[in-house]
Scaffold this motif. Structure first.
Motif, PDB file in Angstrom:
ATOM      1  N   VAL A  56     -18.444  -1.054  11.750  1.00  0.00           N
ATOM      2  CA  VAL A  56     -19.764  -1.626  11.501  1.00  0.00           C
ATOM      3  C   VAL A  56     -19.798  -3.097  11.930  1.00  0.00           C
ATOM      4  O   VAL A  56     -20.810  -3.572  12.465  1.00  0.00           O
ATOM      5  N   ALA A  57     -18.700  -3.825  11.733  1.00  0.00           N
ATOM      6  CA  ALA A  57     -18.642  -5.223  12.181  1.00  0.00           C
ATOM      7  C   ALA A  57     -18.833  -5.319  13.690  1.00  0.00           C
ATOM      8  O   ALA A  57     -19.589  -6.183  14.185  1.00  0.00           O
ATOM      9  N   HIS A  72     -14.367   1.718  -0.025  1.00  0.00           N
ATOM     10  CA  HIS A  72     -14.653   1.483   1.394  1.00  0.00           C
ATOM     11  C   HIS A  72     -13.385   1.662   2.226  1.00  0.00           C
ATOM     12  O   HIS A  72     -12.304   1.198   1.841  1.00  0.00           O
ATOM     13  N   LEU A 119     -22.798   2.145   3.382  1.00  0.00           N
ATOM     14  CA  LEU A 119     -23.039   1.275   4.536  1.00  0.00           C
ATOM     15  C   LEU A 119     -24.327   1.663   5.257  1.00  0.00           C
ATOM     16  O   LEU A 119     -25.088   0.791   5.705  1.00  0.00           O
ATOM     17  N   SER A 179     -18.313   5.843   1.234  1.00  0.00           N
ATOM     18  CA  SER A 179     -18.396   4.568   1.937  1.00  0.00           C
ATOM     19  C   SER A 179     -19.434   4.616   3.052  1.00  0.00           C
ATOM     20  O   SER A 179     -20.229   3.681   3.221  1.00  0.00           O
ATOM     21  N   SER A 180     -19.458   5.701   3.808  1.00  0.00           N
ATOM     22  CA  SER A 180     -20.419   5.824   4.908  1.00  0.00           C
ATOM     23  C   SER A 180     -21.856   5.765   4.411  1.00  0.00           C
ATOM     24  O   SER A 180     -22.712   5.099   4.998  1.00  0.00           O
ATOM     25  N   LEU A 232     -15.932  -3.563  -3.076  1.00  0.00           N
ATOM     26  CA  LEU A 232     -15.149  -2.991  -1.977  1.00  0.00           C
ATOM     27  C   LEU A 232     -14.537  -1.639  -2.327  1.00  0.00           C
ATOM     28  O   LEU A 232     -14.043  -0.940  -1.440  1.00  0.00           O
ATOM     29  N   ASN A 277     -14.194   1.888   8.509  1.00  0.00           N
ATOM     30  CA  ASN A 277     -15.662   1.859   8.429  1.00  0.00           C
ATOM     31  C   ASN A 277     -16.178   0.435   8.578  1.00  0.00           C
ATOM     32  O   ASN A 277     -17.149   0.171   9.294  1.00  0.00           O
ATOM     33  N   LEU A 278     -15.531  -0.505   7.886  1.00  0.00           N
ATOM     34  CA  LEU A 278     -15.955  -1.901   7.938  1.00  0.00           C
ATOM     35  C   LEU A 278     -15.722  -2.487   9.329  1.00  0.00           C
ATOM     36  O   LEU A 278     -16.553  -3.242   9.844  1.00  0.00           O
ATOM     37  N   ARG A 307      -8.249   3.014   2.183  1.00  0.00           N
ATOM     38  CA  ARG A 307      -9.401   2.727   1.328  1.00  0.00           C
ATOM     39  C   ARG A 307      -9.011   1.711   0.265  1.00  0.00           C
ATOM     40  O   ARG A 307      -7.952   1.795  -0.343  1.00  0.00           O
ATOM     41  N   VAL A 334     -11.198   0.778   5.537  1.00  0.00           N
ATOM     42  CA  VAL A 334     -11.068  -0.369   6.437  1.00  0.00           C
ATOM     43  C   VAL A 334     -11.733  -0.073   7.780  1.00  0.00           C
ATOM     44  O   VAL A 334     -12.451  -0.912   8.343  1.00  0.00           O
TER      45      VAL A 334
END
Length: 308
Positions: A94-95, A86, A40, A36-37, A83, A90-91, A76, A88
């Motif tokens: 980043v948000a 990914h 992104l 995931s990292s 998705l 991490n998102l 995850r 949660v």
């Protein structure tokens, strides 16, 4: 306390340290290029958030709030779509980076939401790539050196890693991380993936300089087992020898090793002494036979060292 590293090793260290003190700063490597990292990072050009997320999860408390949020950010998604895989956390991280335009401020906001017992900082303000010189990638040429690039590739290489460097060279350190190291009472290295999580901190010039010049005492926690590819055939003292090769001016005060790993303390004790420190042997491994540190046992060992 300032703890350096990334991934599961830093998670273990932080899980123990928060049982000893609430004044903790984690300084986390930012070279992950997998999962995931990595996705992104490639899509949005951001720092890889995964190791930062794991550090925040480790600093969550033992109450219902802490347990719940730790599980949420580690969760995850499982799906057939974009998705899948990914995390949660991490998102969320980043948000906040996109909204605030500041990686440190974003991590601080997540830490407040989680009720984290400490602070999490990136070691550098830019994403990094690890480049390793690896011996014996081709079994037919066991002494030939090959250059391998990327954290995932370095961690999973078939050969033996001899040294690492960073791209870009001489990357900028996070100013907050440098400040934390210079003001610390203790700096803790390891456990963790030695070449891809622990040593990279010593290749960021301003951070490395702070680690050498700080008045803080320095503790190295040794791994329980060699890591396939990265540290195949490492003996306990090899971790210290490699650390000295990458940072010849770095002194240490204490080396902590598990009693089940260090049978004959002679050589590792000698290397610790050569680097200015002493060896402490304690039971810190989990009792289930898995190659992980028990957070309560590790916390007890930390507490005894810090009070000594």
């Amino acid at each position: 306390m300032v703890a350096l590293g990334g991934g599961h090793g830093l998670h273990a260290s932080l899980s123990a340290l928060r049982r000893v003190t609430t004044d903790i700063t984690a300084v986390v490597t930012v070279a992950d290029d997998g999962g995931s990292s990595g996705r992104l990072r490639r899509e949005l050009g951001v720092l890889p958030p995964g190791d930062l997320r794991m550090a925040l999860a480790a600093l969550c408390g033992d109450d219902e709030w802490g347990h719940t949020w730790s599980e949420v950010i580690q969760h995850r998604f499982r799906s057939e779509g974009d998705l899948h895989g990914h995390a949660v956390g991490n998102l969320l991280i980043v948000a906040l980076w996109e909204l605030l335009g500041d990686s440190v401020a974003g991590l601080d906001w997540v830490g407040q939401l989680l009720g984290a017992h400490g602070r999490v900082l990136p070691m550098s303000s830019v994403p990094l790539d690890i480049v390793a010189e690896v011996e014996g990638v081709d079994p037919a040429r066991p002494y030939e050196l090959t250059t391998v690039r990327g954290q995932v590739a370095c961690a999973s290489t078939r050969g033996r890693v001899r040294s690492i460097s960073l791209v870009p060279e001489e990357p900028p350190a996070s100013p907050q991380a440098v400040k934390a190291v210079r003001e610390a009472d203790w700096v803790v290295f390891g456990p963790g993936s030695w070449f891809t999580s622990v040593l990279p901190h010593l290749l960021v010039p301003d951070l490395a300089r702070a680690l050498v010049e700080t008045k803080a005492r320095r503790l190295v926690t040794l791994n329980l087992l060699p890591q396939k590819g990265e540290t195949d055939d490492f003996r306990p003292e090899t971790y210290l020898e490699v650390l000295a090769e990458h940072a010849p001016h770095l002194g240490i005060d204490v080396v902590l090793a598990d009693s089940g790993v260090v049978g004959d303390t002679g050589r590792v004790g000698e290397v610790a002494k050569e680097m200015g420190g002493r060896l402490v042997v304690a039971d810190v491994a989990a009792g289930d036979g898995s190659p992980r540190h028990d957070p309560d046992l590790l916390a007890a060992a930390f507490d005894k060292i810090f009070r000594g």
